[in-house]
Design a protein around this motif. Structure first.
Motif, PDB file in Angstrom:
ATOM      1  N   UNK A 225      -9.105  -1.379  13.865  1.00 57.31           N
ATOM      2  CA  UNK A 225      -9.058  -1.361  12.457  1.00 57.31           C
ATOM      3  C   UNK A 225      -7.726  -1.179  11.934  1.00 57.31           C
ATOM      4  N   UNK A 226      -6.794  -0.587  12.754  1.00 58.35           N
ATOM      5  CA  UNK A 226      -5.466  -0.223  12.315  1.00 58.35           C
ATOM      6  C   UNK A 226      -4.139  -1.157  12.696  1.00 58.35           C
ATOM      7  N   UNK A 228      -1.621  -3.998  13.115  1.00 59.02           N
ATOM      8  CA  UNK A 228      -1.109  -4.896  12.199  1.00 59.02           C
ATOM      9  C   UNK A 228      -1.444  -6.033  11.930  1.00 59.02           C
ATOM     10  N   UNK A 229      -2.103  -6.934  12.824  1.00 58.72           N
ATOM     11  CA  UNK A 229      -2.465  -8.101  12.787  1.00 58.72           C
ATOM     12  C   UNK A 229      -3.513  -8.434  11.878  1.00 58.72           C
ATOM     13  N   UNK A 230      -4.285  -7.228  11.418  1.00 58.35           N
ATOM     14  CA  UNK A 230      -5.189  -7.271  10.424  1.00 58.35           C
ATOM     15  C   UNK A 230      -4.702  -7.681   9.017  1.00 58.35           C
ATOM     16  N   UNK A 231      -3.447  -7.396   8.767  1.00 61.34           N
ATOM     17  CA  UNK A 231      -3.045  -7.431   7.605  1.00 61.34           C
ATOM     18  C   UNK A 231      -2.595  -8.920   7.298  1.00 61.34           C
ATOM     19  N   UNK A 232      -2.007  -9.622   8.589  1.00 56.88           N
ATOM     20  CA  UNK A 232      -1.319 -10.766   8.362  1.00 56.88           C
ATOM     21  C   UNK A 232      -2.028 -12.023   7.710  1.00 56.88           C
ATOM     22  N   UNK A 233      -3.466 -12.090   8.090  1.00 55.45           N
ATOM     23  CA  UNK A 233      -4.092 -13.468   7.478  1.00 55.45           C
ATOM     24  C   UNK A 233      -3.801 -13.451   5.941  1.00 55.45           C
ATOM     25  N   UNK A 234      -3.998 -12.323   5.262  1.00 58.98           N
ATOM     26  CA  UNK A 234      -3.867 -12.231   3.839  1.00 58.98           C
ATOM     27  C   UNK A 234      -2.469 -12.735   3.602  1.00 58.98           C
ATOM     28  N   UNK A 252      -4.611  -4.550  -1.441  1.00 62.16           N
ATOM     29  CA  UNK A 252      -4.470  -3.569  -0.398  1.00 62.16           C
ATOM     30  C   UNK A 252      -5.315  -4.196   0.633  1.00 62.16           C
ATOM     31  N   UNK A 253      -4.865  -4.117   1.813  1.00 60.41           N
ATOM     32  CA  UNK A 253      -5.370  -4.677   3.021  1.00 60.41           C
ATOM     33  C   UNK A 253      -5.414  -3.707   4.259  1.00 60.41           C
ATOM     34  N   UNK A 254      -6.568  -3.421   4.692  1.00 60.72           N
ATOM     35  CA  UNK A 254      -6.676  -2.558   5.859  1.00 60.72           C
ATOM     36  C   UNK A 254      -7.897  -2.783   6.707  1.00 60.72           C
ATOM     37  N   UNK A 255      -7.830  -3.117   7.873  1.00 63.81           N
ATOM     38  CA  UNK A 255      -8.796  -3.547   8.733  1.00 63.81           C
ATOM     39  C   UNK A 255      -9.464  -4.722   8.480  1.00 63.81           C
ATOM     40  N   UNK A 256     -10.637  -5.035   8.146  1.00 57.05           N
ATOM     41  CA  UNK A 256     -11.408  -6.046   7.732  1.00 57.05           C
ATOM     42  C   UNK A 256     -11.546  -5.813   6.212  1.00 57.05           C
ATOM     43  N   UNK A 257     -11.076  -5.060   5.519  1.00 54.99           N
ATOM     44  CA  UNK A 257     -11.163  -4.864   3.976  1.00 54.99           C
ATOM     45  C   UNK A 257      -9.843  -5.393   3.214  1.00 54.99           C
ATOM     46  N   UNK A 258     -10.088  -6.438   2.126  1.00 54.58           N
ATOM     47  CA  UNK A 258      -9.094  -6.749   1.086  1.00 54.58           C
ATOM     48  C   UNK A 258      -9.781  -6.333  -0.123  1.00 54.58           C
ATOM     49  N   UNK A 259      -8.738  -5.571  -1.027  1.00 58.75           N
ATOM     50  CA  UNK A 259      -8.977  -4.904  -2.238  1.00 58.75           C
ATOM     51  C   UNK A 259      -8.062  -5.679  -3.261  1.00 58.75           C
ATOM     52  N   UNK A 260      -8.344  -6.091  -4.339  1.00 63.31           N
ATOM     53  CA  UNK A 260      -7.418  -6.185  -5.516  1.00 63.31           C
ATOM     54  C   UNK A 260      -7.209  -5.035  -6.227  1.00 63.31           C
TER      55      UNK A 260
END
Length: 303
Positions: A225-226, A228-234, A252-260
């Protein structure tokens, strides 16, 4: 290479390691030609080496992509200008700028020296402003010449910049400044076809390894979950033409979560016809605070 960035050129600062490296590789995999910027400094900003930027550029070309290393200091006007010039001279265009360069010098406020304040604010805030200014000047000139671009800028802020973080006054101030810069740039540059957004990532890098050292997803998920590659798609999506209409936003992007993220907005208000007296304004403020949402907790704060 084909993909969402086919035919586009992206410049990524701080791309030699961590999040920047992940972004550069993901952009290249999506078809972008990438300018890989990095000074190759230590986690506190000391030293420097051309190796990290060169290695990432070589990694991209080994995978069939196109990339060029750039070792200029983007906290100087000359270095930032050369970043844009490298994209234009090598590939003939610049479509996306991802600002990611940074380092940490954490201290509690009473122990924070002026040099540590200046160094961290310089690399994060000035290191966003100068590449943005030079890229924006190019895109404005293109628009005025009748060649408007579908240009994209992705800034890197932080949860520290949104909520504060104990022991990181310099970093927090710089990242909060980046958020403000993002909002202004989004408003000013939209007329030229430029969209500017920011991402607050949570990922394990050299800067955060002590914080996230033991953070792993359950093994059955097969997913760190931590990473860095998890952030790159966004970041890749925001930097592409597919993000048309998304401007002046912070995610905000962390693991599989994206938040406005939703920032400062008017809350409870009280008004009188005239100037408040000191003897009465305190009671009015306490009434407002009772009606308001409690503030989010500062990272690392007691209680």
């Amino acid at each position: 290479m084909t993909g969402i960035h086919a035919g586009r050129v992206a410049a990524v600062t701080g791309a030699g390691r961590g999040l920047g490296r992940a972004h550069a590789l993901a952009l290249a995999a999506a078809g972008a030609k990438v300018v890989v910027n990095d000074l190759g400094v230590e986690p506190g900003g000391e030293g420097g080496s051309p190796g990290p930027a060169r290695h990432v550029a070589e990694e991209i070309t080994a995978r069939g992509g196109q990339a060029v290393a750039h070792g200029g200091d983007i906290t100087t006007s000359e270095g930032a200008a050369s970043l844009v010039a490298t994209a234009l001279d090598t590939y003939g265009r610049l479509d996306a700028l991802v600002c990611n360069a940074g380092f940490l010098r954490d201290r509690m406020l009473v122990n924070l020296g002026e040099d540590d304040w200046d160094a961290v604010v310089r690399v994060h805030l000035r290191g966003h402003f100068l590449p943005l200014r030079h890229a924006a000047a190019h895109w404005r000139a293109e628009a005025k010449a009748g060649r408007p671009a579908a240009a994209r800028v992705v800034h890197t802020t932080s949860g520290a910049g949104l909520l504060g973080s104990v022991g990181q006054a310099n970093y927090t101030a710089a990242k909060a400044g980046i958020t403000g810069l993002t909002l202004v740039a989004a408003a000013e540059l939209a007329r030229y076809g430029v969209q500017v957004n920011a991402v607050a990532p949570a990922a394990r890098t050299r800067m955060t390894e002590r914080v996230f050292a033991g953070t792993m997803a359950p093994p059955e998920h097969g997913f760190d979950a931590m990473a860095p590659e998890n952030v790159s798609p966004l970041v890749v999506w925001l930097a592409s033409e597919a993000s048309a209409g998304v401007n002046g936003r912070v995610f905000e992007a962390a693991g599989g979560r994206v938040t406005v993220m939703e920032g400062w907005s008017p809350g409870p208000t009280v008004e009188k016809a005239g100037r408040w007296e000191t003897s009465e304004v305190g009671e009015a403020v306490r009434g407002l605070l009772k009606a308001a949402r409690p503030p989010e907790r500062v990272y690392g704060a007691d209680g």
